[in-house]
Structures are given as structure tokens and as C-alpha cells.
Write a protein that holds these residues in place. Structure first.
Motif, PDB file in Angstrom:
ATOM      1  N   UNK A  50       0.834  -1.204   0.000  1.00 17.89           N
ATOM      2  CA  UNK A  50       0.000   0.000   0.000  1.00 17.89           C
ATOM      3  C   UNK A  50       0.867   1.252   0.000  1.00 17.89           C
ATOM      4  N   UNK A  51       1.895   1.267   0.828  1.00 19.87           N
ATOM      5  CA  UNK A  51       2.782   2.427   0.893  1.00 19.87           C
ATOM      6  C   UNK A  51       3.487   2.642  -0.443  1.00 19.87           C
ATOM      7  N   UNK A  52       3.941   1.561  -1.076  1.00 20.26           N
ATOM      8  CA  UNK A  52       4.592   1.688  -2.398  1.00 20.26           C
ATOM      9  C   UNK A  52       3.608   2.214  -3.443  1.00 20.26           C
ATOM     10  N   UNK A  53       2.373   1.733  -3.414  1.00 18.36           N
ATOM     11  CA  UNK A  53       1.359   2.233  -4.348  1.00 18.36           C
ATOM     12  C   UNK A  53       1.142   3.731  -4.163  1.00 18.36           C
ATOM     13  N   UNK A  54       0.987   4.141  -2.915  1.00 20.88           N
ATOM     14  CA  UNK A  54       0.746   5.554  -2.614  1.00 20.88           C
ATOM     15  C   UNK A  54       1.917   6.417  -3.070  1.00 20.88           C
ATOM     16  N   UNK A  57       2.059   6.845  -6.848  1.00 12.09           N
ATOM     17  CA  UNK A  57       1.074   7.819  -7.342  1.00 12.09           C
ATOM     18  C   UNK A  57       1.511   9.239  -7.005  1.00 12.09           C
ATOM     19  N   UNK A  58       2.018   9.436  -5.789  1.00 15.26           N
ATOM     20  CA  UNK A  58       2.485  10.765  -5.387  1.00 15.26           C
ATOM     21  C   UNK A  58       3.607  11.243  -6.293  1.00 15.26           C
ATOM     22  N   UNK A  63      -3.417  11.253  -7.131  1.00 10.97           N
ATOM     23  CA  UNK A  63      -4.004  11.188  -5.793  1.00 10.97           C
ATOM     24  C   UNK A  63      -3.681   9.842  -5.137  1.00 10.97           C
ATOM     25  N   UNK A  64      -2.917   9.837  -4.055  1.00 17.83           N
ATOM     26  CA  UNK A  64      -2.573   8.578  -3.392  1.00 17.83           C
ATOM     27  C   UNK A  64      -3.733   7.986  -2.591  1.00 17.83           C
ATOM     28  N   UNK A  65      -4.750   8.796  -2.320  1.00 20.83           N
ATOM     29  CA  UNK A  65      -5.854   8.327  -1.485  1.00 20.83           C
ATOM     30  C   UNK A  65      -6.827   7.399  -2.210  1.00 20.83           C
TER      31      UNK A  65
END
Length: 80
Positions: A50-54, A57-58, A63-65
């Protein structure tokens, strides 16, 4: 969740993983401790993913959300 909240959760899970491993030294772990260790490791994989995905995107101004933690079946076979 924010990146910071995810990182805090990862740190708590890492501490729990280490505590479980330390308890297993010598006498070995109980069946419940083995089960919990596997749960913790799987949740660590999900949160790192999840952190890598966010962060991905950042990095590209997206939008990481909008990303969510992937299901356990998706991340459980990830290579470390």
C-alpha cells in the motif's frame, strides 16, 4: 490513511514480528504464536505494498488516497 500512519503501523507490526520471533527462540512458538506470526507477516506485506502504491502515485502527481490495500491472496506470494 496517510503515509505516516501506514509507516507507524508497519513499525508496530515489525516490533510484534520481532517479539514473536524472540519468544520462539529456545522453547519454540506455540501454534497460536505461529499463526499470529504468519498474520503479521502477511499484513506487513499488505501495508508495504500500500505504501509503495501511494508513493508511486504521489511521485507522478496522482491522488494517493484512491489506492487501497490489496487482498491477502495478491500480496502473500511477493518476493522479499
Amino acid at each position: 490513511m496517510t503515509d505516516e500512519e501506514i509507516q507507524e503501523l508497519i513499525e508496530k507490526l515489525v516490533a510484534e514480528e520481532k517479539a514473536l520471533q524472540d519468544r520462539g527462540v529456545g522453547e519454540g512458538m506455540t501454534e497460536d504464536e505461529h499463526r499470529r506470526l504468519e498474520e503479521v507477516r502477511l499484513e506487513l506485506d499488505r501495508q508495504w505494498d500500500l505504501l509503495r502504491q501511494r508513493r508511486g502515485r504521489e511521485e507522478f502527481g496522482l491522488d494517493p488516497d484512491v489506492v487501497r490495500a490489496r487482498d491477502p491472496e495478491t500480496v502473500e506470494d511477493y518476493e522479499q
